[in-house]
Design a protein around this motif. Structure first.
Motif, mmCIF file in Angstrom:
data_model
loop_
_atom_site.group_PDB
_atom_site.id
_atom_site.type_symbol
_atom_site.label_atom_id
_atom_site.label_comp_id
_atom_site.label_asym_id
_atom_site.label_seq_id
_atom_site.Cartn_x
_atom_site.Cartn_y
_atom_site.Cartn_z
ATOM 1 N N GLY A 111 -2.591 -67.278 -131.134
ATOM 2 C CA GLY A 111 -1.767 -67.170 -129.936
ATOM 3 C C GLY A 111 -0.363 -66.680 -130.217
ATOM 4 N N ARG A 142 -3.649 -70.120 -119.961
ATOM 5 C CA ARG A 142 -4.239 -69.962 -121.289
ATOM 6 C C ARG A 142 -3.133 -69.850 -122.349
ATOM 7 N NH1 ARG A 142 -5.546 -65.587 -124.346
ATOM 8 N NH2 ARG A 142 -7.177 -65.919 -125.892
ATOM 9 N N GLU A 143 -2.132 -69.032 -122.035
ATOM 10 C CA GLU A 143 -1.005 -68.918 -122.969
ATOM 11 C C GLU A 143 -0.332 -70.270 -123.158
ATOM 12 O OE1 GLU A 143 1.154 -65.828 -120.622
ATOM 13 O OE2 GLU A 143 1.520 -64.944 -122.594
ATOM 14 N N LEU A 150 -1.608 -73.296 -122.925
ATOM 15 C CA LEU A 150 -2.376 -74.205 -123.772
ATOM 16 C C LEU A 150 -2.371 -73.732 -125.226
ATOM 17 C CD1 LEU A 150 -5.309 -74.873 -121.290
ATOM 18 C CD2 LEU A 150 -3.487 -76.473 -121.916
ATOM 19 N N LEU A 151 -2.324 -72.411 -125.418
ATOM 20 C CA LEU A 151 -2.311 -71.868 -126.777
ATOM 21 C C LEU A 151 -0.969 -72.055 -127.477
ATOM 22 C CD1 LEU A 151 -4.015 -68.336 -126.576
ATOM 23 C CD2 LEU A 151 -4.603 -70.096 -128.238
ATOM 24 N N LEU A 179 -8.105 -72.116 -131.144
ATOM 25 C CA LEU A 179 -8.062 -73.178 -130.138
ATOM 26 C C LEU A 179 -9.250 -73.022 -129.198
ATOM 27 C CD1 LEU A 179 -6.441 -75.607 -129.051
ATOM 28 C CD2 LEU A 179 -5.354 -74.025 -127.454
ATOM 29 N N THR A 226 -8.905 -73.802 -124.030
ATOM 30 C CA THR A 226 -7.905 -72.891 -123.473
ATOM 31 C C THR A 226 -7.981 -72.780 -121.952
ATOM 32 O OG1 THR A 226 -9.395 -71.047 -123.832
ATOM 33 C CG2 THR A 226 -7.792 -71.499 -125.564
ATOM 34 N N THR A 227 -8.745 -73.655 -121.313
ATOM 35 C CA THR A 227 -8.699 -73.742 -119.853
ATOM 36 C C THR A 227 -8.568 -75.220 -119.484
ATOM 37 O OG1 THR A 227 -11.030 -74.156 -119.346
ATOM 38 C CG2 THR A 227 -10.400 -71.857 -119.757
#
Lengths: 158, 790
Positions: free
Chosen positions: B108, B282-283, B285-286, B703, B706-707
Motif C-alpha cells: 500500500g 481500501r486505502e 485500511l491499507l 493485507l 481491505t473492505t
C-alpha cells in the motif's frame, strides 16, 4: 454523457453526466448536497444512505443514471425550516445520538424510513434496522434511544 | 488549583451540544465538502508488495491519458520525507518517503501520484502507471524481523529494532527467585485501528503571488501538521496555513503527519493549482496508520495469598517500517512499560520494550494508546494468579490494589499517580452489579450446561499529561500546554479560539461550559472555533484525553481574567467596588443594588467604542489568551472499573455480551451527557478490539482485510447497552476535571477475555491469550479447554 432528470428534496433537476458516475458523487459534487457522506464506497458503512422513492438506499451503490426519473431525499430535506429541526433530528440532539456527525445523515435517513415502516419499533427492531449503518463514536445506544423516543404522531406521519 | 464557580449554571449541566444542529442538517463541513475552482484530483499508485525493489516506474501512458496534468514518482521528491527521531540512546531512525524511492516497505505504500482534472480519470490513469518491482523477503511478523539473519528493513540499521529499552528494579531477580509461585504467559493483541467513518482527506492550495500554502486536512493536530509540513518541505511556518474543518472521527488515526498531506502540498506548489485527495476505504485500511499489535511475555511472582511479589514484562510491538511524526516509534512500548503495573502494589518490576520494524503498514495512535494491551496483560495475569490460588478474580484485585492512602503514588513504572479512587470504583461496581448474585446465577447456569462468564477489571488512566511526561518519552516535540483565546465582541458575545480540536468529543460545547459561568452568559452566546492555524493559538491538538483539562482549563482561567477586567470597568462606571460586581444572565450589576445594572453587551460596547468611559490605564480590548499545562505535567489520573457478563456458545463460537457496566471517576464532569457518550463510544471500540477487529496479513505481507466486509467494526447489534455510574473526585486541575476520552476503550479487551475464559471453565481450563475473540478463535479455545479438561 447521459441526461438525467430526477427529483431531489422536492426539486426537479436535469443534468448531463457520465454513465459511470456514482449517485453519491452526483448528489454531492454535481448537485451540491454535501450532507450525504461517503464512508466506504462499497455499500457497507451506510453513511451515504438516502431515500429513493421513499426506501433507504446506498447512494454509493447506485449510478446517477439509475436514478433517472426517481424521487430522492437527502438529509437536507428533513428540517422543516432553516432554524428548526425535524423531530427525528431533535431526538438525536436530545439523546446525544451523534458525536462527530459523519454517520449522522445516513443514520437519520435510515431512522426516517424505519419509523415510516414501523411506528412503534422495539429496541431489538431498531438495532436490527440500523445495523447497516456504522457509527464509530457513539456505541449506538443513544441513537437507539433517540429513535425510540420519537413520538408516535411523528412516526405515523413521516 | 481547583477553581470552582460558587453557583455554576452551565458547568456540570447536561447541556445540549452546540455543534449538533449543523451536523443534523447536513451542514457540517468536512474536507471532502470543500470546493475550489479548478481543482485537480489526486490518486496514488500503491505497492502490491510488502517489500520490494522498485526497478522502474513507467508513467508515459498515464500522462497521455486525456485530463491528466502530471504524474509524480519517488525520484521527483527524493529529498523530502517524514522523520521523527527519538532522543533515546541507540534509536535507529528512519525516513518515511512521500513517494517510495528505490524500495517499498509495506503493502500500500505510495510509489506515484497521478493528478487529473477529474477524480475518475485520475483513478483510471493511476492504473496506467506501470511499476516494475523485484520482490524482497517480507518481514511480516515480529518473529520474522527478530530472527537470526533476518534481512534489515533499513540497510543502515544494525537490526530491525528501533530502540531497545529495559528497566529492572534492584530486587527484581531476588524476588523472582525467592517467590513461592511464578506464572509466565504470552499475550497478544491483534493489529487494528481507530478506523473513523470519514477517511482521510486533503485539499491543498498554493498562491504563488504570496508564496503561501493552505492545506485543509482532516486532522486532530493542525498546528503540528503545519510544523511537520514546514520541516518536510523546508518552508517557513508563516507561509503555511493548515485548516482542519469538521473531522468525521479521529481516534488517533488522524494524529500523525501523513505522506499524502505532504504530497498534496508539494503538488499544489508544483502545479499552482488546488489539489484534492479523498482517501477511499481500501486505502484507509491499507495505509492509514495501524495500531495495537502488541506481544507481551509476562512473568508474575506471587505469594500464597495471591499478592504480587514481582512483575516482569517484555513488550514487543510490530511497528511497521517507519517512525511516525510526531510520536516516533517508541510510544507504545514506552507507555506499556510505564503503565503495566497499573493500579496495583508491585514491589519489584522489570520491563523491556522493543518496537520492531517490519513490512506491515506504519503504526500510529489509537484511542487508549498501548493501555488496552497493558491492561490486557496485567489483568489477564491476575486472572491466572486467581485461578492458580483458587481465589475469586475480584479477591485477587482487592488484595493487590493500591488503597486511597497510597495516593499520590510514584509507581514502579515511573509514573506519578496524583490521586486515585480505583478501589472505590471497583467496590461500587461490585455492589451495584450484585457481583455475588452474578456468581450464584453463574453456578445455576453451569448446572444447566450453559457457559456464562464474568470479567471484572479495575484500571487507572493517565490523562492530560504534559511536559514532564513527554520529556521522559524522548519525543522531539514535547506536548505541554494548550491555549484558549477568549474574545468578547462589542455586542457581548464570546468567541473562544482553542489550540485543540474536536472530532466528536463535544468540545465545542464543553469549552463554552467552562467559560460561561464566570461571565454570566449563555451557551448560545458563545462560539468556539478550532482547527485553523491562522485563527487559533499554537498548540498540540486533541489526543491523550487532554483537551477538556488543558484547553478547558485555559478557557476557564481566561474567562476569569476577562471577568476581572469587566468588573473593573463596571466598578468605575457604577462607582462601586470591583469585587461587588456580579455577572448573571447577560447582565452586569452591583451586588445588592439591582438598579445599578446594565447588559453585558452594553459594557462590552463601552470598552470598545467609548474609551473615555473606561478607567484610566485600562486598554480598550476584551481579549485574553491563556495557556494551561496542568502542573506538574505528569498527568491527572482517572480511575475506573469495568464488568462484563457473557454467555458463550461453544458450538458456534458466538459470545453474547449480556451486561456491560462501568464505574468511572473522571473528577468533576463538565457535561455528564458527553462523559457518558464518550464512555459508551469507547467501550464500543473496545468491544471491537476484543471481539472483531483485526488486520490480517498473509505470509507475504499482503493485507487481506481491505473492505469493511473483512475488517469488522461493531454494529448496533454487537454493542450492548453500557450501564454507567460516576464517582466525582475533583482533581487538582482547574475546575477539578480529569481526562476521560480514551478510558472506555482501555478495559474491554481484558474484561471480555476474562469473561470468555471464565465461561469456558466448565469445559476445562484454558488461557484466553489473544484478541480478538472471533468465533473461530473462541471455538479453538473451547476445543483446547475440552482437551485440557479431560
Amino acid at each position: 454523457m447521459v441526461d438525467v432528470t430526477l427529483t431531489i428534496n422536492g426539486t426537479t433537476v436535469s443534468r448531463s453526466t457520465t454513465p459511470r458516475r456514482l449517485l453519491s458523487d452526483f448528489i454531492r459534487e454535481d448537485l451540491g448536497y454535501t450532507g450525504t457522506h461517503v464512508g466506504c464506497e462499497h455499500g457497507y458503512c451506510g453513511a451515504c444512505t438516502i431515500l429513493v422513492d421513499g426506501e433507504p438506499a446506498r447512494a454509493c451503490l447506485m449510478l446517477a443514471v439509475q436514478a433517472d426519473g426517481l424521487q430522492l431525499e437527502t438529509v437536507e430535506s428533513l428540517a422543516p425550516s432553516p432554524d428548526a429541526l425535524h423531530e427525528i433530528q431533535q431526538a438525536f440532539q436530545d439523546n446525544h445520538g451523534l458525536q462527530c456527525g459523519f454517520c449522522t445523515p445516513g443514520m437519520l435517513m435510515t431512522a426516517k424510513a424505519l419509523l415510516a415502516d414501523n411506528a412503534t419499533p422495539t429496541e431489538e427492531e431498531v438495532r436490527e434496522q440500523i445495523a447497516g449503518n456504522l457509527c464509530r463514536c457513539t456505541g449506538y445506544s443513544q441513537i437507539v434511544d433517540a429513535i425510540l423516543s420519537v413520538g408516535p404522531v411523528v412516526r405515523e406521519t413521516p | 488549583m481547583t477553581i470552582r464557580e460558587t453557583n455554576p449554571r452551565h458547568f456540570g449541566s447536561r447541556a445540549a451540544r452546540s455543534e449538533d444542529p449543523r451536523f443534523l442538517t447536513g451542514q457540517g463541513r468536512y474536507v471532502a465538502d470543500l470546493t475550489n475552482v479548478g481543482t485537480v484530483h489526486a490518486r496514488f499508485v500503491r505497492s502490491p508488495f510488502a517489500h520490494a525493489k522498485v526497478i522502474s516506474v513507467e508513467t508515459s501512458e498515464a500522462l497521455a491519458t486525456p485530463g491528466v496534468l502530471a504524474v509524480f514518482t519517488g525520484s521527483d521528491w527524493a529529498d523530502i520525507g517524514i522523520t521523527c527521531v527519538s532522543s533515546y540512546p541507540g534509536f535507529q531512525s528512519s525516513r518515511m518517503p512521500i513517494l517510495a524511492g528505490d524500495t517499498v516497505r509495506y503493502n500500500g505504500e505510495a510509489v506515484a501520484m497521478v493528478l487529473a482534472d477529474d477524480e475518475y480519470v485520475a483513478e483510471d490513469a493511476a492504473r496506467m502507471v506501470f511499476v516494475d518491482y523485484e520482490p524482497l523477503q517480507p518481514l511480516v511478523d515480529i518473529a520474522d524481523a527478530l530472527a537470526d539473519g533476518a534481512p534489515r528493513i533499513h540497510e543502515d540499521w544494525e537490526d530491525n529494532v528501533f530502540v531497545k529499552r529495559r528497566f529492572v528494579s534492584d530486587g527484581f531477580q531476588d524476588a523472582l527467585d525467592a517467590a513461592p509461585h511464578v506464572v509466565t504467559q504470552k499475550w497478544e493483541m491483534a493489529r487494528h485501528s481507530g478506523t473513523p467513518i470519514e477517511c482521510r482527506a486533503v485539499v491543498a492550495t498554493y498562491e504563488p503571488g504570496r508564496d503561501h500554502l493552505t492545506v485543509w486536512t482532516s486532522t486532530q493536530i493542525p498546528h503540528l501538521i503545519k510544523s511537520g509540513l514546514a520541516a518536510a518541505l523546508g518552508r517557513s511556518e508563516d507561509g503555511i496555513r493548515v485548516v482542519s474543518p469538521d473531522v468525521g472521527g479521529g481516534f488517533g488515526v488522524k494524529a500523525q503527519l501523513y505522506p499524502e498531506e505532504v504530497a498534496c502540498a508539494q503538488a499544489a506548489i508544483a502545479l499552482h493549482k488546488p489539489i484534492r485527495w479523498v482517501e477511499d476505504r481500501r486505502e484507509h485500511l491499507l495505509t492509514a496508520h495501524h495500531s495495537r499489535e502488541h506481544m507481551h511475555e509476562a512473568t508474575m511472582a506471587y505469594d500464597d495469598d495471591g499478592r504480587i511479589l514481582a512483575y516482569g514484562v517484555e513488550v514487543r510491538v510490530n511497528m511497521g517500517p517507519y517512525s511516525v511524526f510526531p510520536w516516533t516509534a517508541t510510544m507504545d512500548t514506552g507507555m506499556a512499560m510505564g503503565i503495566l503495573p497499573g493500579p496495583y502494589r508491585v514491589g519489584e518490576y522489570s520491563a523491556s520494550g522493543f518496537p520492531v520494524a517490519t513490512n506491515k503498514a506504519p503504526f500510529g495512535a489509537y484511542r487508549g494508546v498501548s493501555r488496552p494491551a497493558a491492561c490486557f496483560t496485567t489483568e489477564r495475569m491476575l486472572d491466572q494468579v486467581a485461578r492458580e490460588r483458587g481465589l475469586d478474580p475480584l479477591e485477587v484485585r482487592r488484595r493487590n490494589l493500591l488503597q486511597s492512602e497510597d495516593f499520590p503514588h510514584r509507581s514502579i513504572g515511573g509514573l506519578v499517580y496524583d490521586s486515585g479512587t480505583v478501589r472505590e470504583c471497583l467496590e461500587l461496581l461490585v455492589e451495584w452489579t450484585n457481583y455475588e448474585d452474578l456468581r450464584v446465577d453463574q453456578e445455576r447456569k453451569r448446572a444447566d450446561g450453559r457457559l456464562m462468564g464474568i470479567g471484572v477489571v479495575p484500571f487507572i488512566e493517565q490523562t492530560a499529561h504534559t511536559s514532564q511526561e513527554f520529556l521522559q518519552r524522548g519525543v522531539p516535540i514535547v506536548f505541554g500546554y494548550e491555549t484558549s483565546k477568549l474574545r468578547l465582541t462589542p455586542d457581548g458575545r464570546l468567541i473562544i479560539s482553542a489550540s485543540i480540536h474536536s472530532h466528536g468529543q463535544g468540545l465545542e460545547t464543553t469549552l463554552a461550559q467552562m467559560a460561561a459561568d464566570a461571565l454570566g452568559i449563555g451557551l448560545a452566546d458563545i462560539r468556539v472555533e478550532f482547527g485553523d492555524t491562522d485563527q487559533v493559538p499554537y498548540g498540540s491538538g486533541t489526543f491523550a484525553s487532554r483537551s477538556a483539562v488543558l484547553a478547558g482549563g485555559a478557557a476557564r482561567l481566561a474567562s476569569l481574567e476577562l471577568r476581572d477586567k469587566l468588573a473593573r470597568v463596571a466598578a468605575y462606571i457604577f462607582e462601586a467596588a470591583a469585587e461587588d460586581i456580579v455577572f448573571t444572565d447577560g447582565h452586569v450589576s452591583v451586588r445588592g443594588t439591582p438598579t445599578r445594572a446594565m447588559q453585558l453587551s452594553e459594557l462590552c460596547r463601552i470598552v470598545y467604542q467609548r474609551p473615555e468611559q473606561i478607567p484610566p490605564g485600562e486598554t480598550p480590548s476584551l481579549e485574553v489568551s491563556t495557556t494551561y499545562d496542568a502542573p506538574p505535567g505528569t498527568g491527572t489520573y482517572t480511575s475506573a472499573a469495568h464488568l462484563a457478563v457473557v454467555e458463550v456458545d461453544a458450538e458456534t463460537g458466538r459470545v453474547q455480551i449480556d451486561d456491560y457496566a462501568v464505574v468511572e471517576d473522571c473528577g468533576r464532569m463538565i457535561n455528564p451527557m458527553i462523559v457518558e457518550g464518550q464512555i459508551t463510544g469507547g467501550v464500543a471500540q473496545g468491544i471491537g478490539s476484543a471481539m472483531l477487529e483485526e488486520f490480517v496479513y498473509d505470509d507475504q505481507g499482503n493485507l487481506m482485510t481491505t473492505t469493511l466486509m473483512d475488517y469488522l467494526m461493531p454494529t448496533a447489534t454487537d454493542v450492548p447497552r453500557v450501564r454507567i455510574r460516576h464517582i466525582e473526585t475533583p482533581s487538582d486541575t482547574v475546575a477539578g476535571v480529569r481526562g476521560m476520552g480514551e478510558g472506555g476503550a482501555i478495559a474491554p479487551g481484558a474484561v471480555l477475555a476474562a469473561a470468555v475464559e471464565d465461561a469456558l471453565l466448565p469445559l476445562g481450563p484454558v488461557v484466553v491469550d489473544r484478541l480478538p475473540l472471533s468465533p473461530e478463535r473462541v471455538l479453538r479455545y473451547a476445543d483446547r479447554a475440552r482437551s485440557n479438561g479431560r
